[in-house]
Enzyme design. Structure first.
Site, PDB file in Angstrom:
ATOM      1  N   LYS A 108       0.895  -1.233   0.041  1.00  0.00           N
ATOM      2  CA  LYS A 108       0.101   0.015   0.052  1.00  0.00           C
ATOM      3  C   LYS A 108       0.859   1.264   0.017  1.00  0.00           C
ATOM      4  CE  LYS A 108      -3.901  -2.154   2.376  1.00  0.00           C
ATOM      5  NZ  LYS A 108      -3.367  -3.341   1.922  1.00  0.00           N
ATOM      6  N   ASP A 142      -1.729  -2.344  -4.154  1.00  0.00           N
ATOM      7  CA  ASP A 142      -3.183  -2.435  -3.460  1.00  0.00           C
ATOM      8  C   ASP A 142      -3.835  -0.965  -3.797  1.00  0.00           C
ATOM      9  OD1 ASP A 142      -2.629  -5.004  -2.631  1.00  0.00           O
ATOM     10  OD2 ASP A 142      -2.502  -4.630  -0.636  1.00  0.00           O
ATOM     11  N   MET A 143      -5.064  -1.020  -3.830  1.00  0.00           N
ATOM     12  CA  MET A 143      -5.688   0.235  -3.761  1.00  0.00           C
ATOM     13  C   MET A 143      -6.390   0.744  -2.371  1.00  0.00           C
ATOM     14  SD  MET A 143      -6.215   2.874  -5.689  1.00  0.00           S
ATOM     15  CE  MET A 143      -6.051   2.560  -7.395  1.00  0.00           C
ATOM     16  N   GLN A 159     -11.308  -1.096  -8.210  1.00  0.00           N
ATOM     17  CA  GLN A 159     -12.122  -1.620  -7.297  1.00  0.00           C
ATOM     18  C   GLN A 159     -13.642  -1.456  -7.767  1.00  0.00           C
ATOM     19  OE1 GLN A 159     -10.882   1.567  -4.887  1.00  0.00           O
ATOM     20  NE2 GLN A 159     -10.173   0.408  -3.441  1.00  0.00           N
ATOM     21  N   ARG A 179      -5.513  -6.199 -11.100  1.00  0.00           N
ATOM     22  CA  ARG A 179      -6.494  -7.222 -10.155  1.00  0.00           C
ATOM     23  C   ARG A 179      -7.618  -6.448  -9.922  1.00  0.00           C
ATOM     24  NH1 ARG A 179      -4.575  -6.645  -4.192  1.00  0.00           N
ATOM     25  NH2 ARG A 179      -2.509  -7.846  -4.833  1.00  0.00           N
ATOM     26  N   LYS A 192     -14.020  -6.059  -5.355  1.00  0.00           N
ATOM     27  CA  LYS A 192     -15.032  -5.267  -5.160  1.00  0.00           C
ATOM     28  C   LYS A 192     -14.805  -3.886  -4.566  1.00  0.00           C
ATOM     29  CE  LYS A 192     -18.173  -9.158  -4.946  1.00  0.00           C
ATOM     30  NZ  LYS A 192     -19.326  -9.821  -3.983  1.00  0.00           N
ATOM     31  N   ALA A 234     -12.990  -2.288  -0.568  1.00  0.00           N
ATOM     32  CA  ALA A 234     -12.928  -2.745   1.009  1.00  0.00           C
ATOM     33  C   ALA A 234     -13.195  -1.382   1.747  1.00  0.00           C
ATOM     34  CB  ALA A 234     -11.811  -3.234   1.389  1.00  0.00           C
ATOM     35  N   HIS A 264     -14.095 -13.933  -3.541  1.00  0.00           N
ATOM     36  CA  HIS A 264     -14.545 -15.395  -2.918  1.00  0.00           C
ATOM     37  C   HIS A 264     -15.901 -15.625  -3.219  1.00  0.00           C
ATOM     38  CE1 HIS A 264     -11.711 -13.122  -0.429  1.00  0.00           C
ATOM     39  NE2 HIS A 264     -10.935 -13.805  -0.606  1.00  0.00           N
ATOM     40  N   ARG A 276     -10.600  -5.693   9.562  1.00  0.00           N
ATOM     41  CA  ARG A 276     -11.322  -5.559   8.166  1.00  0.00           C
ATOM     42  C   ARG A 276     -11.926  -7.068   7.832  1.00  0.00           C
ATOM     43  NH1 ARG A 276      -7.663  -1.764   6.316  1.00  0.00           N
ATOM     44  NH2 ARG A 276      -6.382  -3.351   5.113  1.00  0.00           N
ATOM     45  N   ARG A 277     -11.337  -8.105   7.856  1.00  0.00           N
ATOM     46  CA  ARG A 277     -11.754  -9.378   7.577  1.00  0.00           C
ATOM     47  C   ARG A 277     -12.929  -9.661   8.537  1.00  0.00           C
ATOM     48  NH1 ARG A 277      -8.443  -8.093   4.296  1.00  0.00           N
ATOM     49  NH2 ARG A 277     -10.289  -7.320   3.414  1.00  0.00           N
TER      50      ARG A 277
HETATM   51  P1  FDA Z   1     -18.294 -10.653  -0.828  1.00  0.00           P
HETATM   52  O1  FDA Z   1     -17.770  -9.561   0.110  1.00  0.00           O
HETATM   53  O2  FDA Z   1     -19.549 -10.549  -1.544  1.00  0.00           O
HETATM   54  O3  FDA Z   1     -18.070 -12.210  -0.064  1.00  0.00           O
HETATM   55  C1  FDA Z   1     -18.467 -13.368  -0.904  1.00  0.00           C
HETATM   56  C2  FDA Z   1     -18.292 -14.525  -0.060  1.00  0.00           C
HETATM   57  O4  FDA Z   1     -16.741 -14.693   0.274  1.00  0.00           O
HETATM   58  C3  FDA Z   1     -18.769 -14.510   1.470  1.00  0.00           C
HETATM   59  O5  FDA Z   1     -20.402 -14.647   1.338  1.00  0.00           O
HETATM   60  C4  FDA Z   1     -18.003 -15.377   2.187  1.00  0.00           C
HETATM   61  O6  FDA Z   1     -18.530 -16.632   2.082  1.00  0.00           O
HETATM   62  C5  FDA Z   1     -16.768 -15.125   1.547  1.00  0.00           C
HETATM   63  N1  FDA Z   1     -15.849 -14.295   2.269  1.00  0.00           N
HETATM   64  C6  FDA Z   1     -15.638 -12.865   2.089  1.00  0.00           C
HETATM   65  N2  FDA Z   1     -14.874 -12.156   2.845  1.00  0.00           N
HETATM   66  C7  FDA Z   1     -14.817 -12.953   4.030  1.00  0.00           C
HETATM   67  C8  FDA Z   1     -14.244 -12.936   5.223  1.00  0.00           C
HETATM   68  N3  FDA Z   1     -13.614 -11.802   5.650  1.00  0.00           N
HETATM   69  N4  FDA Z   1     -14.322 -14.112   6.036  1.00  0.00           N
HETATM   70  C9  FDA Z   1     -14.794 -15.271   5.585  1.00  0.00           C
HETATM   71  N5  FDA Z   1     -15.368 -15.342   4.302  1.00  0.00           N
HETATM   72  C10 FDA Z   1     -15.388 -14.341   3.609  1.00  0.00           C
HETATM   73  N6  FDA Z   1      -9.940  -4.296  -1.485  1.00  0.00           N
HETATM   74  C11 FDA Z   1      -9.226  -3.007  -1.754  1.00  0.00           C
HETATM   75  O7  FDA Z   1     -10.290  -2.144  -1.350  1.00  0.00           O
HETATM   76  N7  FDA Z   1      -8.412  -2.752  -2.328  1.00  0.00           N
HETATM   77  C12 FDA Z   1      -7.333  -3.893  -2.551  1.00  0.00           C
HETATM   78  O8  FDA Z   1      -6.130  -3.688  -2.908  1.00  0.00           O
HETATM   79  C13 FDA Z   1      -7.898  -5.096  -2.308  1.00  0.00           C
HETATM   80  N8  FDA Z   1      -7.111  -6.246  -2.465  1.00  0.00           N
HETATM   81  C14 FDA Z   1      -7.599  -7.528  -2.731  1.00  0.00           C
HETATM   82  C15 FDA Z   1      -6.674  -8.775  -2.880  1.00  0.00           C
HETATM   83  C16 FDA Z   1      -7.431  -9.838  -2.908  1.00  0.00           C
HETATM   84  C17 FDA Z   1      -6.558 -11.143  -3.558  1.00  0.00           C
HETATM   85  C18 FDA Z   1      -8.788 -10.032  -2.525  1.00  0.00           C
HETATM   86  C19 FDA Z   1      -9.222 -11.377  -2.591  1.00  0.00           C
HETATM   87  C20 FDA Z   1      -9.321  -8.922  -2.084  1.00  0.00           C
HETATM   88  C21 FDA Z   1      -8.762  -7.662  -2.022  1.00  0.00           C
HETATM   89  N9  FDA Z   1      -9.463  -6.857  -1.714  1.00  0.00           N
HETATM   90  C22 FDA Z   1      -9.067  -5.327  -1.864  1.00  0.00           C
HETATM   91  C23 FDA Z   1     -10.823  -6.834  -0.893  1.00  0.00           C
HETATM   92  C24 FDA Z   1     -12.093  -6.809  -1.489  1.00  0.00           C
HETATM   93  O9  FDA Z   1     -12.318  -5.543  -2.113  1.00  0.00           O
HETATM   94  C25 FDA Z   1     -13.275  -7.280  -0.696  1.00  0.00           C
HETATM   95  O10 FDA Z   1     -13.455  -6.431   0.141  1.00  0.00           O
HETATM   96  C26 FDA Z   1     -13.290  -8.675  -0.173  1.00  0.00           C
HETATM   97  O11 FDA Z   1     -12.533  -9.475  -1.137  1.00  0.00           O
HETATM   98  C27 FDA Z   1     -14.641  -9.212  -0.167  1.00  0.00           C
HETATM   99  O12 FDA Z   1     -15.244  -9.325  -1.280  1.00  0.00           O
HETATM  100  P2  FDA Z   1     -15.668 -10.680  -2.300  1.00  0.00           P
HETATM  101  O13 FDA Z   1     -15.333 -10.365  -3.608  1.00  0.00           O
HETATM  102  O14 FDA Z   1     -14.921 -11.658  -1.664  1.00  0.00           O
HETATM  103  O15 FDA Z   1     -17.391 -10.723  -2.007  1.00  0.00           O
END
Ligand code: FDA
Length: 277
Positions: A69, A103-104, A133, A154, A157, A159, A197, A258-259
């Site tokens: 970051k 990262d963003m 994003q 990459r 969605k 965060a 995910h 955050r997670r």
């Molecule tokens: P969604 O949030 O809709 O989740 C879908 C499903 O995934 C959930 O129903 C659950 O099953 C599972 N899941 C998701 N999060 C979970 C958690 N914390 N614990 C357990 N299960 C979970 N964002 C950003 O703003 N800047 C960035 O640089 C990045 N970089 C990045 C790298 C990588 C490799 C990933 C996978 C994600 C990011 N993100 C990110 C985060 C991203 O923006 C987002 O917040 C999360 O990935 C959650 O979104 P999903 O696409 O997983 O869908």
């Protein structure tokens, strides 16, 4: 619970996770945890930690990148110092055939982050990746601009909490935009990373890949270490490339929070374990 999402406090623990992933045919990207720094000396420490990570990746012959970051490299303090810190890392990544994934963060940083990524791509083509994003209205234009420069993206969605003037407030709209941008990346992008995910997103990606007959070496999936391990195994067993984002370091708390916040079930799991302990 922390160890489910974070590899450990040290680089050695991060590298050990990368080695285990490699046995499972998964790739990794190492994230040395930390966000905004207070002074330029801390920013240089971040640079040195990442340099050590790149050197270990090289010496251990691992197929891995690093993710960072810009605020961790002094973006809030001095743009030129931040640029020099990152340039040193991208230069090293280019020597060893690795990549720096930038990262963003929140929209306060989007323009400056993309400008720096473009500058790095000009200096070290192929050794930097941008993050887009899907919740931001501007993302389609950004993808077009990055793709015209051949910069890998990459797609995630998003965060951070953003105002409704800049980002879709509803999850359904974010998901719809994700799919639209994903198709754009598959047609115009250079080696996109589908980072999610979300099972419905992954299924839509798999359908699109099949319908368009897209070669599996032209893109990768990305997920966070410890999340949806079932989906991770499924993708790898189908022969797709999957890279896991592997965080390590002492500053694990904001990442971990955050997670937890992303999924209420994590809080219940945490509470149950705390009661057991
Ligand atoms: P969604 O949030 O809709 O989740 C879908 C499903 O995934 C959930 O129903 C659950 O099953 C599972 N899941 C998701 N999060 C979970 C958690 N914390 N614990 C357990 N299960 C979970 N964002 C950003 O703003 N800047 C960035 O640089 C990045 N970089 C990045 C790298 C990588 C490799 C990933 C996978 C994600 C990011 N993100 C990110 C985060 C991203 O923006 C987002 O917040 C999360 O990935 C959650 O979104 P999903 O696409 O997983 O869908």
């Amino acid at each position: 619970m922390t160890s489910r999402f974070v590899a450990g406090r040290t680089l050695a623990e991060g590298v050990s996770v990368l080695k285990n992933l490699s046995k499972d045919n998964m790739l990794g990207t190492l994230d040395y945890l930390g966000e905004s720094v207070m002074n330029l000396a801390e920013a240089e420490q971040s640079r040195d930690s990442y340099m050590e990570a790149l050197n270990r990746i090289h010496h251990e012959n691992l197929s891995a990148s690093v993710s960072l970051k810009l605020t961790q490299f002094g973006l809030d303090l001095s743009e030129s110092a931040c640029r020099e810190n990152v340039r040193a890392l991208v230069a090293r990544a280019s020597q060893i055939g690795s990549r720096v994934e930038i990262d963003m963060e929140s929209t306060a940083y989007t323009d400056r982050t993309l400008d720096l990524v473009k500058e790095m791509q000009t200096a070290f083509p192929g050794h930097v990746r941008a993050v887009i994003q899907a919740y931001l209205f501007r993302s389609e234009a950004d993808i077009k601009s990055l793709s015209s420069l051949n910069i890998p993206v990459r797609l995630c969605k998003g965060a951070y909490r953003e105002p409704a003037s800049l980002a879709f407030p509803d999850k359904a709209d974010v998901d719809k935009n994700y799919l639209r941008l994903m198709c754009l990346l598959f047609s115009e992008g250079n080696y996109p990373a589908i980072a999610s995910h979300d099972e419905s997103i992954i299924q839509a990606a798999l359908r699109h890949i099949q319908e368009q007959n897209i070669d599996p070496t032209r893109f990768e999936f990305q997920m966070l270490y410890g999340i949806r391990r079932d989906l991770q195994r499924q993708l790898v067993s189908k022969g797709f490339r999957l890279r896991l984002y592997v965080p390590y370091g002492d500053a694990w708390y904001p990442y971990f929070m955050r997670r937890l916040a992303e999924r209420p079930a994590n809080l219940i799991f945490l509470a149950k374990n705390a009661i057991r302990a």
